[in-house]
Motif scaffolding. Structure first.
Motif, PDB file in Angstrom:
ATOM      1  N   UNK A  60      57.918  15.411 110.879  1.00  0.00           N
ATOM      2  CA  UNK A  60      57.515  16.702 111.543  1.00  0.00           C
ATOM      3  C   UNK A  60      56.273  17.163 110.987  1.00  0.00           C
ATOM      4  N   UNK A  61      55.273  17.471 111.930  1.00  0.00           N
ATOM      5  CA  UNK A  61      54.159  18.026 111.232  1.00  0.00           C
ATOM      6  C   UNK A  61      54.083  19.753 111.693  1.00  0.00           C
ATOM      7  N   UNK A  62      53.595  20.454 110.832  1.00  0.00           N
ATOM      8  CA  UNK A  62      53.704  21.914 111.063  1.00  0.00           C
ATOM      9  C   UNK A  62      52.382  22.493 110.891  1.00  0.00           C
ATOM     10  N   UNK A  63      51.990  23.450 111.535  1.00  0.00           N
ATOM     11  CA  UNK A  63      50.608  24.330 111.595  1.00  0.00           C
ATOM     12  C   UNK A  63      50.792  25.704 111.743  1.00  0.00           C
ATOM     13  N   UNK A  64      49.969  26.447 110.992  1.00  0.00           N
ATOM     14  CA  UNK A  64      49.767  27.880 111.319  1.00  0.00           C
ATOM     15  C   UNK A  64      48.441  28.009 112.539  1.00  0.00           C
ATOM     16  N   UNK A  65      48.661  28.851 113.554  1.00  0.00           N
ATOM     17  CA  UNK A  65      47.676  29.216 114.436  1.00  0.00           C
ATOM     18  C   UNK A  65      47.864  30.542 115.062  1.00  0.00           C
ATOM     19  N   UNK A  66      46.578  30.750 115.528  1.00  0.00           N
ATOM     20  CA  UNK A  66      46.766  32.180 116.411  1.00  0.00           C
ATOM     21  C   UNK A  66      47.079  32.016 117.840  1.00  0.00           C
ATOM     22  N   UNK A  67      46.646  30.621 118.188  1.00  0.00           N
ATOM     23  CA  UNK A  67      46.907  30.470 119.797  1.00  0.00           C
ATOM     24  C   UNK A  67      47.093  29.061 120.195  1.00  0.00           C
ATOM     25  N   UNK A  68      47.319  29.010 121.242  1.00  0.00           N
ATOM     26  CA  UNK A  68      47.715  27.418 121.733  1.00  0.00           C
ATOM     27  C   UNK A  68      46.579  26.498 121.556  1.00  0.00           C
ATOM     28  N   UNK A  69      45.257  26.914 121.820  1.00  0.00           N
ATOM     29  CA  UNK A  69      44.220  25.886 121.711  1.00  0.00           C
ATOM     30  C   UNK A  69      44.235  25.498 120.271  1.00  0.00           C
ATOM     31  N   UNK A  70      44.192  26.637 119.244  1.00  0.00           N
ATOM     32  CA  UNK A  70      44.014  26.238 117.891  1.00  0.00           C
ATOM     33  C   UNK A  70      45.227  25.349 117.435  1.00  0.00           C
ATOM     34  N   UNK A  71      46.317  25.675 118.093  1.00  0.00           N
ATOM     35  CA  UNK A  71      47.571  24.906 117.721  1.00  0.00           C
ATOM     36  C   UNK A  71      47.381  23.452 117.964  1.00  0.00           C
ATOM     37  N   UNK A  72      46.927  23.155 119.156  1.00  0.00           N
ATOM     38  CA  UNK A  72      46.965  21.830 119.564  1.00  0.00           C
ATOM     39  C   UNK A  72      45.695  21.177 118.941  1.00  0.00           C
ATOM     40  N   UNK A  73      44.594  22.041 118.483  1.00  0.00           N
ATOM     41  CA  UNK A  73      43.525  21.122 117.593  1.00  0.00           C
ATOM     42  C   UNK A  73      44.016  20.860 116.437  1.00  0.00           C
ATOM     43  N   UNK A  74      44.737  21.648 115.795  1.00  0.00           N
ATOM     44  CA  UNK A  74      45.477  21.150 114.247  1.00  0.00           C
ATOM     45  C   UNK A  74      46.311  20.502 114.369  1.00  0.00           C
ATOM     46  N   UNK A  75      47.221  20.246 115.452  1.00  0.00           N
ATOM     47  CA  UNK A  75      48.433  19.378 115.562  1.00  0.00           C
ATOM     48  C   UNK A  75      47.703  17.981 115.896  1.00  0.00           C
ATOM     49  N   UNK A  76      46.845  18.004 116.789  1.00  0.00           N
ATOM     50  CA  UNK A  76      46.270  16.621 116.857  1.00  0.00           C
ATOM     51  C   UNK A  76      45.494  16.147 115.839  1.00  0.00           C
ATOM     52  N   UNK A  77      44.838  17.131 115.157  1.00  0.00           N
ATOM     53  CA  UNK A  77      44.397  16.242 113.888  1.00  0.00           C
ATOM     54  C   UNK A  77      45.309  15.681 112.814  1.00  0.00           C
TER      55      UNK A  77
END
Length: 65
Positions: free
Chosen positions: A15-32
């Motif tokens: 499981x990979x987790x991230x903190x983000x403000x919106x869906x675009x930022x979320x997908x960018x971080x999770x993709x990396x």
């Protein structure tokens, strides 16, 4: 908000987790994170950035608002 993505490859389940403000930022971080996970844990798997992003988008979970 906090989001997670679980590796969909058979037998993995990391499981990979991230903190983000919106869906675009979320997908960018999770993709990396997912690309790095593939390199380390599944070097035999070859996926494009788009494929990894699509995986993350389809398996995205909101953990907290």
């Amino acid at each position: 908000m906090k989001y997670s993505f679980t590796c969909p490859l058979a037998g993995c389940g990391d499981v990979m987790t991230v903190q983000a403000e919106n869906k675009e930022e979320t997908l960018n971080k999770l993709t990396e994170k997912a690309k790095n996970h593939l390199k380390i844990s599944h070097p035999e798997v070859s996926k494009t950035d788009r494929e990894v992003r699509n995986d993350a988008a389809s398996k995205l979970t909101i953990l907290e608002n």
